[in-house]
Design an enzyme around this catalytic site. Structure first.
Site, mmCIF file in Angstrom:
data_model
loop_
_atom_site.group_PDB
_atom_site.id
_atom_site.type_symbol
_atom_site.label_atom_id
_atom_site.label_comp_id
_atom_site.label_asym_id
_atom_site.label_seq_id
_atom_site.Cartn_x
_atom_site.Cartn_y
_atom_site.Cartn_z
ATOM 1 N N GLY A 117 0.818 -1.203 0.000
ATOM 2 C CA GLY A 117 0.000 0.000 0.000
ATOM 3 C C GLY A 117 0.851 1.250 0.000
ATOM 4 O O GLY A 117 1.884 1.310 0.660
ATOM 5 N N GLY A 183 26.569 -6.460 17.574
ATOM 6 C CA GLY A 183 25.488 -5.862 18.363
ATOM 7 C C GLY A 183 25.088 -6.785 19.505
ATOM 8 O O GLY A 183 24.669 -7.916 19.278
ATOM 9 N N GLY A 184 25.231 -6.293 20.724
ATOM 10 C CA GLY A 184 24.932 -7.110 21.913
ATOM 11 C C GLY A 184 23.575 -6.816 22.490
ATOM 12 O O GLY A 184 23.383 -6.845 23.699
ATOM 13 N N GLY A 185 22.617 -6.528 21.627
ATOM 14 C CA GLY A 185 21.244 -6.342 22.090
ATOM 15 C C GLY A 185 20.540 -7.688 22.177
ATOM 16 O O GLY A 185 21.156 -8.744 22.014
ATOM 17 N N GLY A 273 20.127 -3.130 15.572
ATOM 18 C CA GLY A 273 18.934 -2.361 15.878
ATOM 19 C C GLY A 273 17.925 -2.410 14.746
ATOM 20 O O GLY A 273 18.168 -2.997 13.694
ATOM 21 N N HIS A 446 4.460 -23.216 46.453
ATOM 22 C CA HIS A 446 5.777 -23.753 46.777
ATOM 23 C C HIS A 446 5.917 -25.141 46.185
ATOM 24 O O HIS A 446 4.970 -25.917 46.248
ATOM 25 C CB HIS A 446 5.936 -23.823 48.293
ATOM 26 C CG HIS A 446 7.254 -24.396 48.707
ATOM 27 N ND1 HIS A 446 8.430 -23.671 48.598
ATOM 28 C CD2 HIS A 446 7.586 -25.618 49.195
ATOM 29 C CE1 HIS A 446 9.429 -24.436 49.029
ATOM 30 N NE2 HIS A 446 8.949 -25.620 49.396
HETATM 31 C C1 LIG Z 1 14.466 -11.638 15.567
HETATM 32 C C2 LIG Z 1 13.432 -10.863 16.265
HETATM 33 C C3 LIG Z 1 12.965 -11.306 17.480
HETATM 34 C C4 LIG Z 1 11.993 -10.602 18.144
HETATM 35 N N1 LIG Z 1 11.547 -11.075 19.341
HETATM 36 C C5 LIG Z 1 10.599 -10.406 19.997
HETATM 37 C C6 LIG Z 1 10.100 -10.887 21.217
HETATM 38 O O1 LIG Z 1 10.523 -11.907 21.712
HETATM 39 N N2 LIG Z 1 9.123 -10.201 21.844
HETATM 40 C C7 LIG Z 1 8.632 -9.049 21.320
HETATM 41 O O2 LIG Z 1 7.759 -8.463 21.918
HETATM 42 N N3 LIG Z 1 9.076 -8.540 20.173
HETATM 43 C C8 LIG Z 1 10.054 -9.210 19.498
HETATM 44 N N4 LIG Z 1 10.488 -8.708 18.311
HETATM 45 C C9 LIG Z 1 9.945 -7.445 17.847
HETATM 46 C C10 LIG Z 1 8.599 -7.646 17.199
HETATM 47 O O3 LIG Z 1 8.714 -8.530 16.145
HETATM 48 C C11 LIG Z 1 8.048 -6.328 16.726
HETATM 49 O O4 LIG Z 1 8.012 -5.437 17.803
HETATM 50 C C12 LIG Z 1 6.647 -6.467 16.186
HETATM 51 O O5 LIG Z 1 6.610 -7.374 15.130
HETATM 52 C C13 LIG Z 1 6.108 -5.137 15.732
HETATM 53 O O6 LIG Z 1 4.820 -5.299 15.256
HETATM 54 P P1 LIG Z 1 4.144 -4.290 14.241
HETATM 55 O O7 LIG Z 1 2.754 -4.718 14.101
HETATM 56 O O8 LIG Z 1 4.410 -2.932 14.671
HETATM 57 O O9 LIG Z 1 4.919 -4.463 12.862
HETATM 58 P P2 LIG Z 1 5.529 -5.668 12.101
HETATM 59 O O10 LIG Z 1 5.455 -6.925 12.837
HETATM 60 O O11 LIG Z 1 6.865 -5.181 11.702
HETATM 61 O O12 LIG Z 1 4.589 -5.812 10.860
HETATM 62 C C14 LIG Z 1 4.499 -4.834 9.877
HETATM 63 C C15 LIG Z 1 3.895 -5.465 8.664
HETATM 64 O O13 LIG Z 1 3.535 -4.437 7.781
HETATM 65 C C16 LIG Z 1 3.857 -4.831 6.473
HETATM 66 N N5 LIG Z 1 4.036 -3.614 5.695
HETATM 67 C C17 LIG Z 1 4.893 -2.607 5.972
HETATM 68 N N6 LIG Z 1 4.732 -1.631 5.048
HETATM 69 C C18 LIG Z 1 3.770 -2.038 4.211
HETATM 70 C C19 LIG Z 1 3.154 -1.463 3.071
HETATM 71 N N7 LIG Z 1 3.502 -0.265 2.617
HETATM 72 N N8 LIG Z 1 2.179 -2.131 2.447
HETATM 73 C C20 LIG Z 1 1.801 -3.343 2.897
HETATM 74 N N9 LIG Z 1 2.341 -3.939 3.954
HETATM 75 C C21 LIG Z 1 3.324 -3.281 4.607
HETATM 76 C C22 LIG Z 1 5.085 -5.646 6.643
HETATM 77 O O14 LIG Z 1 5.239 -6.525 5.584
HETATM 78 C C23 LIG Z 1 4.809 -6.376 7.945
HETATM 79 O O15 LIG Z 1 4.168 -7.590 7.700
HETATM 80 C C24 LIG Z 1 11.458 -9.409 17.602
HETATM 81 C C25 LIG Z 1 11.928 -8.964 16.369
HETATM 82 C C26 LIG Z 1 12.900 -9.678 15.702
HETATM 83 C C27 LIG Z 1 13.378 -9.177 14.391
#
Ligand SMILES: Cc1cc2nc3c(=O)[nH]c(=O)nc-3n(C[C@H](O)[C@H](O)[C@H](O)COP(=O)(O)OP(=O)(O)OC[C@H]3O[C@@H](n4cnc5c(N)ncnc54)[C@H](O)[C@@H]3O)c2cc1C
Lengths: 476, 581
Positions: A117, A183-185, A273, A446
Site C-alpha cells: 500500500g 550488536g549485543g542487544g 537495531g 511452593h
Molecule cells: C528476531 C526478532 C525477534 C523478536 N523477538 C521479539 C520478542 O521476543 N518479543 C517481542 O515483543 N518482540 C520481538 N520482536 C519485535 C517484534 O517482532 C516487533 O516489535 C513487532 O513485530 C512489531 O509489530 P508491528 O505490528 O508494529 O509491525 P511488524 O510486525 O513489523 O509488521 C508490519 C507489517 O507491515 C507490512 N508492511 C509494511 N509496510 C507495508 C506497506 N507499505 N504495504 C503493505 N504492507 C506493509 C510488513 O510486511 C509487515 O508484515 C522481535 C523482532 C525480531 C526481528
C-alpha cells in the site's frame, strides 16, 4: 487499474499491531480491510521475529539442558542435529500461527488484501499486488501499522549473503563454524545463543561497555557469565570498522582500546537495531508527522497529526515490542469508538529469551538513579530458592524497585530460567499500584520460582524468610 | 500605577459567584474598605470590600456575570503609591489557574518583581520559567466514604513553603476520625485558603500551589519514552551510547484541517487526564480498569483518595469521589452547574413566537439541583388533612393584639412547636435514610427548616433546637431569619442541618399542594390557607377554621399508616391546645 473500493477501516500492516487492530475493529462492527504485502499475515513477529526465534531458542535450551544433565548422572550423548527437520519445526510453528490468523480474519469477515500500500492522500491507498496489478482503496479511518526493519549500515552491506540480518539468520542456512554477531542487544544474544547451541563458535561484538543496554547491570551479570562460557568471545567497547568478503570467510576489522585486529568468520549476523518503517509508502502525502528518528508522532490515543490516520506498533515509537503493538491496537480501536481507552501503561515488560532469561518491567534501578528518584531496592538471590536448587540453576536474581513512602512497587527485574513467565506478576503489580506487602502477603505456590518475588517483597519491610541480612540501624 | 482588584474568597467552598450589584463606577475615588460590589452565592449575598485606595479606572464585570473566585473585578489607579514606570500587566501575563479557582497573585508583589528584572534577558527567563511552572489548586480529596465535609483541625503549611509531593498539609476531623491530608503536588505554596476550625466540604480549595516545573513538558508519548519510567528499550542501537530517546519537543499540531468526516482529533490535542503520565511524580496508584473509569467520568485520579491497602485507588473510590462531588452543592464548573442533563434538548421556541431568555440565579440553580436529586431519590407520597384551628387561631390573635411589642406569633411558629411534638412521638419522621447501611439515622435534635419565599428565590433558614425553645423564642427567631432571608443576609451555616422542614403557602392561598421533601430529610409539612368551613358538631352546624396540612414523606423511610398517625397527632394537637404546650 480495476475499480475503486471503500472501507470504514483500513489497516496497513498485518503484524502484532495490525492484525489485533483489524480483529477489534471488526468485532466492533467496522467494515475492515487488512492490507499486508507479506504472503502470510503476522508481520515480523510471526514470520521473522518473536515466534521463529523462540522456536529455535527452545531447541537450544534443550541442547543445553541435556548437557547439564550429565552432571547429575543423566547422559544422552551428543545431539544429532538434522537442520532440515529443525527448519521444518520452525516453519511448521510459524505456519500454524499465521494460518490461524488467516482463519480468524475470515471468521470475523475481515477482508485480507495481499498488496503493497502507498498513500495517495489521507484517505486513499494505492495497492500494488505482486502480479503487478494496482487498484485504490479509500477509507474513513486508516491505521498505520507498518512496523520496523532491521538496520543494515552501509559499512556492513557488502553484498555477500554470508552477512545476514536477523531474518537471514532465522532461515538457518547452515551452522557456521565461526559466527560473528555485531550488536549485543537482545536479538543478537538470542540468535547467538541458538547458533552456539547448534555448535557455532560465536563472537559477539558490542560497541558500548555492556550487553543489553537498558537493563540493570546486576541482572545482566549472571547472563553474561554464562554467555562467556557458551560464546567464544564477548568483545565490549569494540567497533567493527569494516567487513571484507574472502573465499575463506568474512574478515572483520575490529577496533578497540587495544588497537585494531582482524578476524575471519564463516558468517556475520548484523543485529545493530531496528528502524521504524515509515518511508517509501507515501506518508508524506498525508498530514502525519514523522520525527527525526523515523517514528510517526502519536498521542496517547494513537492519533497522528492526520485526523484520518492512527498509528500503532513499531512505527509509532519505542519500545519496539510485539505486546506493546497489540496494546496500542486496542487503544486505537477505542479511539475510533470514542471509548476512554488510552495508552497509559506503566509497565511494558521487556524480555530477553536467552538462557538464563532476563525480564524487567516498570522503573529500572538505573533509571531511578539517573532521575534522582529515591527508591528502595531489594534483591533476592535464587541461591536461596528451593525451586532454583531443584533445577540446578541458582544464578538467578529477583529484584524489586520500590517507592519508599508507601512501598509501592515501581519496577521489577528478574534474571534466571523462567523469568519471561514470571514477569507477568510483576507487570500486574506495577500496573495496579500494588505495594510490597501486597506481593509478600499473597501466597505463592511452593516450590516455585515465583516465590522469589514474594521473598524480595518481604525484604522491603522485613527479612525474607529464606535470607537473613543484618541491617544497619537506619530504618525508614 | 494601576492595580487589578480580584475577587477574594467569599465563603468556604464557594468557587464562583453571581455579580448582583456594582457600587462603584469609573472615576470614583475609593478608600480601603470601600464596598465595591455585592455578589450572590447559592445561599447568600456578600459585600465585597476593596483593600486598595485610589481611583476606579475600569469596572471589569457587570451585574449578572458569573465569575470565579480570583477573577479581576476592577482596575484601580492607585494614587498613594509612587508611580512605577512600566505597567506590569502585559509584561507578566497572569498565571492561569488550573481550574479557575482561587489564585490570588498578590497585586502588590508584582511591581517589585518587575522592577528587579531590569535586563531583557532576565525578563525572558522569568517569563519562560513561568510558562513551564503552573499553578494548581489543591482541593480537599474525599476523606472517607459518606464524609462530605470536615473540620480543619490543624494547618501544617503556610504560604511560601516548598512542599514535596505527598506532604501532609493539614489535619482534618470528621465525625469519626482525624485524617491527614496529603497533597500530591510538589511546589511552592502560594496561598492557604483554610484555617483551623473551618468547616469545609470535600472538594473545597485548600491551597494554591505553584508546581515545580516538569522536566518533560513535550508530547506525552515522547516524554514517556524519554523518561522511560514505563518503557524499557531493548533495541541495540547502531550508533554510540544508547542514549534514551530524545524527547522531541512538539509544537501543537493545528487541528485546523479537521474535517467533518473525522471523529478523531489529531495527536497532541490531549485529553483531560492525559496529564497523568506527564508529570514528575509517581502516577496515582490505580489499575488500568480504574484509570479507564476515571477517564470516562473525567475524574482526576490525583484528587481521589485510595481506600485499598497502601492507599491504592479502586473503582469504588472513584465512585465515592464522584458521588461526593455531585452531592457537594458547589458545582465547580462555570456553566450551569446543576448537573441535570435534560433527556431531550429544547426545541427552537422562536418558531412558535417571541421568547426571551433569563438566567437562573444561584438560588434557583442550587434549588434545581436539590429538588431534582430529591425527586429522583425519594418515592414521594403526600398525606392531606384539615386541622381545626379555630380555638388556636382565636387565642393567637388575642395574644398578638394584647402584646404588640412581643414577637409576632405566627401560625408557622406555632406549627414548629406542634411539629416537634409529633416528631417526638414518631421519631422516624426526624431521620434520614442510610441506604448503604440499611439504617434510619434518627436525629436527637429538632432543627426545623422553614421555607421562605424571597424575591430572589426560595431559601430555607433553620431554627435550631426547637424543642428547647418556647413559642415566643421560636417566633422571634423566625421573624429575624425571615427578614434576613429576604434581604439575603443569611449565613450559609444558618441554612444547614434541618431535620424537618415546614413550608407555609397560607399567606398566598390554595387548598392543598404536594411539597417535595428536602432530601436527605424524610418528610416535609406544607400549610395552605386556613378556610372557614361549616361543620356538623353534635348535630349542629358550626363555623370552624380549618387549616389544610399536606405532609409529603419518603415512603422508603415511613409507611402510609405511620404518616396518617403523624398527621392525626399533629392536627389533633392543634385542636386540643393542651397537647401543644
Ligand atoms: C528476531 C526478532 C525477534 C523478536 N523477538 C521479539 C520478542 O521476543 N518479543 C517481542 O515483543 N518482540 C520481538 N520482536 C519485535 C517484534 O517482532 C516487533 O516489535 C513487532 O513485530 C512489531 O509489530 P508491528 O505490528 O508494529 O509491525 P511488524 O510486525 O513489523 O509488521 C508490519 C507489517 O507491515 C507490512 N508492511 C509494511 N509496510 C507495508 C506497506 N507499505 N504495504 C503493505 N504492507 C506493509 C510488513 O510486511 C509487515 O508484515 C522481535 C523482532 C525480531 C526481528
Amino acid at each position: 487499474m480495476s475499480g475503486q473500493q471503500h472501507a470504514q477501516v483500513v489497516i496497513l500492516g498485518g503484524g502484532p499491531g495490525g492484525y489485533p487492530a483489524a480483529f477489534a475493529a471488526a468485532d466492533h462492527g467496522f467494515q475492515t480491510v487488512l492490507i499486508d504485502e507479506g504472503e502470510h499475515p503476522g508481520g515480523v513477529c510471526l514470520n521473522r521475529g518473536c515466534i521463529p526465534s523462540k522456536a529455535l531458542l527452545h531447541a537450544a535450551k534443550l541442547i543445553h539442558e541435556v548437557r547439564e544433565a550429565a552432571e547429575w548422572g543423566l547422559t544422552f550423548g551428543d545431539p544429532q542435529i538434522d537442520l532440515d527437520r529443525l527448519r521444518g519445526f520452525r516453519t511448521q510453528v510459524v505456519g500454524s500461527l499465521t494460518g490461524g490468523i488467516e482463519q480468524l480474519c475470515s471468521a470475523r469477515g475481515i477482508e485480507r488484501i495481499q498488496a503493497r500500500g502507498t498513500f495517495v492522500d489521507s484517505t486513499t491507498l494505492k495497492l500494488a499486488s505482486a502480479d503487478g496489478s494496482t487498484r485504490t482503496i479509500t477509507f474513513d479511518h486508516g491505521i498505520v501499522a507498518t512496523g520496523s526493519l532491521p538496520v543494515m549500515p552501509g559499512l556492513f552491506d557488502i553484498g555477500d549473503s554470508r552477512v545476514m540480518d536477523s531474518t537471514g539468520a532465522l532461515q538457518l542456512p547452515d551452522i557456521p563454524s565461526r559466527l560473528l554477531v555485531i550488536g549485543g542487544g537482545y536479538i543478537g544474544l538470542e540468535l547467538g545463543t541458538v547458533y552456539a547451541a547448534l555448535g557455532s563458535a560465536v563472537t559477539v561484538v558490542e560497541m558500548t561497555d555492556g550487553l543489553l543496554p537498558g537493563a540493570d547491570r546486576d541482572l545482566v551479570r549472571p547472563l553474561q557469565k554464562i554467555l562467556t562460557q557458551r560464546f567464544t568471545d564477548i568483545l565490549l567497547k569494540t567497533r567493527v570498522a569494516g567487513l571484507t568478503a574472502t573465499d575463506s570467510g568474512i574478515t572483520a576489522r575490529l577496533e578497540n582500546e587495544n588497537g585494531e585486529s582482524e578476524q575471519t568468520f564463516d558468517r556475520v549476523l548484523v543485529s545493530v537495531g531496528r528502524r521504524p518503517n515509515s518511508s517509501g509508502f507515501g506518508l508524506e502525502q498525508t498530514q502525519v508527522h514523522v520525527d527525526d528518528r523515523g517514528f510517526i508522532r502519536v498521542d496517547r490515543h494513537q492519533r497522528t497529526d492526520d485526523p484520518h490516520l492512527l498509528a500503532i506498533g513499531d512505527v509509532a515509537g519505542e519500545p519496539m515490542l510485539a505486546h506493546k503493538a497489540t496494546r496500542e491496537a486496542h487503544v486505537a480501536i477505542d479511539t475510533l469508538l470514542e471509548e476512554p481507552g488510552q495508552f497509559d501503561c506503566r509497565a511494558i515488560p521487556a524480555v530477553v529469551f536467552t538462557d538464563p532469561e532476563l525480564a524487567w518491567c516498570g522503573l529500572t534501578e538505573t533509571e531511578a538513579k539517573a532521575q534522582g528518584q529515591d527508591v528502595v531496592v531489594t534483591r533476592f538471590p535464587w541461591a536461596a530458592s528451593g525451586r532454583a536448587r531443584t533445577l540446578a540453576r541458582t544464578e538467578g536474581l529477583t529484584k524489586l524497585i520500590v517507592e519508599p513512602a508507601k512501598q509501592r512497587v515501581l519496577g521489577v527485574g528478574i534474571v534466571g530460567p523462567g523469568a519471561a513467565e514470571m514477569i507477568a506478576e510483576a507487570v500486574l503489580a506495577v500496573e495496579l499500584g500494588a505495594t510490597a506487602r501486597d506481593l509478600a502477603e499473597s501466597i505463592h505456590a511452593h516450590p516455585t520460582l515465583s516465590e522469589t518475588i514474594m521473598e524480595a517483597a518481604e525484604g522491603v519491610f522485613g527479612q525474607p524468610t529464606h535470607q537473613y541480612k543484618p541491617r544497619s540501624a537506619k530504618r525508614k | 500605577m494601576t492595580i487589578e482588584f480580584k475577587l477574594q474568597e467569599v465563603s468556604e467552598g464557594v468557587e464562583s459567584v453571581d455579580i448582583a450589584e456594582i457600587r462603584v463606577q469609573p472615576g470614583d475615588v475609593i478608600t480601603p474598605g470601600t464596598v465595591v460590589c455585592e455578589v450572590e452565592t447559592d445561599k447568600a449575598v456578600a459585600e465585597i470590600e476593596c483593600p486598595h485606595a485610589g481611583t476606579v479606572k475600569e469596572v471589569l464585570v457587570s451585574p449578572g456575570d458569573t465569575v470565579p473566585i480570583g477573577a479581576p473585578l476592577l482596575l484601580i489607579e492607585e494614587t498613594a503609591a509612587a508611580d512605577s514606570d512600566a505597567p506590569q500587566e502585559p509584561a507578566t501575563p497572569e498565571i492561569s489557574t488550573a481550574d479557575s479557582g482561587t489564585s490570588s497573585v498578590s497585586a502588590d508583589s508584582e511591581p517589585a518583581a518587575a522592577a528587579d528584572t531590569a535586563s531583557a534577558d532576565a525578563g525572558t527567563d522569568a517569563a519562560s520559567s513561568e510558562q513551564s511552572a503552573s499553578v494548581v489548586e489543591f482541593l480537599l480529596p474525599a476523606v472517607s466514604e459518606d464524609v462530605t465535609s470536615v473540620d480543619v483541625a490543624e494547618v501544617l503549611v503556610s504560604p511560601g513553603d516548598r512542599i514535596a509531593a505527598g506532604t501532609v498539609v493539614c489535619e482534618v476531623e470528621t465525625d469519626k476520625a482525624v485524617a491527614e491530608i496529603e497533597c500530591p503536588h510538589a511546589g511552592t505554596i502560594e496561598s492557604v485558603h483554610i484555617k483551623a476550625g473551618d468547616h469545609i466540604d470535600i472538594g473545597a480549595p485548600l491551597l494554591t500551589i505553584r508546581t515545580v516545573p516538569d522536566a518533560a513538558a513535550g508530547d506525552p508519548k515522547d516524554s514517556q519514552s524519554g523518561s522511560a519510567a514505563q518503557t524499557p528499550a531493548v533495541s541495540s542501537p547502531p550508533s554510540p551510547a544508547p542514549s534514551p530517546a530524545q524527547p522531541v519537543s512538539v509544537p501543537a499540531p493545528s487541528p485546523a484541517s479537521q474535517t467533518a468526516a473525522a471523529p478523531i482529533r489529531p495527536a497532541g490535542s490531549g485529553g483531560a487526564n492525559d496529564a497523568d503520565v506527564n508529570t514528575a511524580h509517581p502516577p496515582p496508584p490505580a489499575g488500568p480498569a480504574t484509570r479507564r473509569l476515571a477517564r470516562k467520568l473525567g475524574v482526576d485520579l490525583r484528587q481521589v483518595t485510595g481506600s485499598a491497602r497502601g492507599g491504592r485507588i479502586v473503582i469504588e473510590d472513584v465512585e465515592v469521589y464522584v458521588r461526593s462531588r455531585l452531592a457537594a452543592p458547589q458545582g465547580r464548573s462555570g456553566s450551569l452547574a446543576t448537573g441535570i442533563v435534560p433527556a431531550t434538548s429544547l426545541p427552537d421556541f422562536s418558531q412558535f413566537g417571541p421568547v426571551e431568555r433569563e438566567p437562573l440565579n444561584k438560588i434557583y440553580r442550587a434549588a434545581a439541583v436539590g429538588l431534582h436529586e430529591s425527586w429522583l431519590t425519594i418515592p414521594h407520597v403526600t398525606q392531606h388533612d384539615l386541622a381545626d384551628v379555630t380555638e388556636l387561631e382565636t387565642a393567637r390573635r388575642r395574644y398578638v393584639q394584647a402584646n404588640p411589642n412581643a414577637p409576632k406569633i405566627t401560625m408557622t411558629a406555632i406549627m414548629i412547636k406542634a411539629v416537634v411534638g409529633a416528631l417526638k412521638a414518631f421519631p422516624r419522621f426526624n431521620s434520614s435514610l442510610d441506604m448503604e447501611t440499611g439504617e434510619w439515622v434518627i436525629k436527637k435534635y429538632y432543627h426545623i427548616g422553614v421555607a421562605v419565599d424571597t424575591p430572589k428565590g426560595l431559601v430555607v433558614p433553620v431554627i435550631r433546637n426547637c424543642d428547647q425553645k418556647n413559642v415566643l423564642q421560636v417566633a422571634a427567631e423566625l421573624s429575624d431569619l425571615a427578614e434576613r432571608a429576604r434581604n439575603r443576609r443569611l449565613k450559609p451555616s444558618e441554612m444547614r442541618g434541618a431535620s424537618f422542614t415546614i413550608t407555609n403557602l397560607g399567606g398566598i392561598g390554595g387548598t392543598s399542594f404536594t411539597p417535595i421533601v428536602n432530601y436527605p430529610e424524610v418528610a416535609i409539612l406544607g400549610l395552605s390557607r386556613g378556610q372557614k368551613q361549616l361543620r356538623l358538631e353534635n348535630g349542629e352546624l358550626v363555623e370552624r377554621i380549618m387549616l389544610p396540612l399536606s405532609l409529603s414523606y419518603d415512603h422508603r423511610a415511613i409507611n402510609g399508616a405511620d404518616a396518617a398517625r403523624f398527621i392525626v397527632k399533629l392536627s389533633g394537637s392543634l385542636t386540643n391546645l393542651f397537647e401543644l404546650f
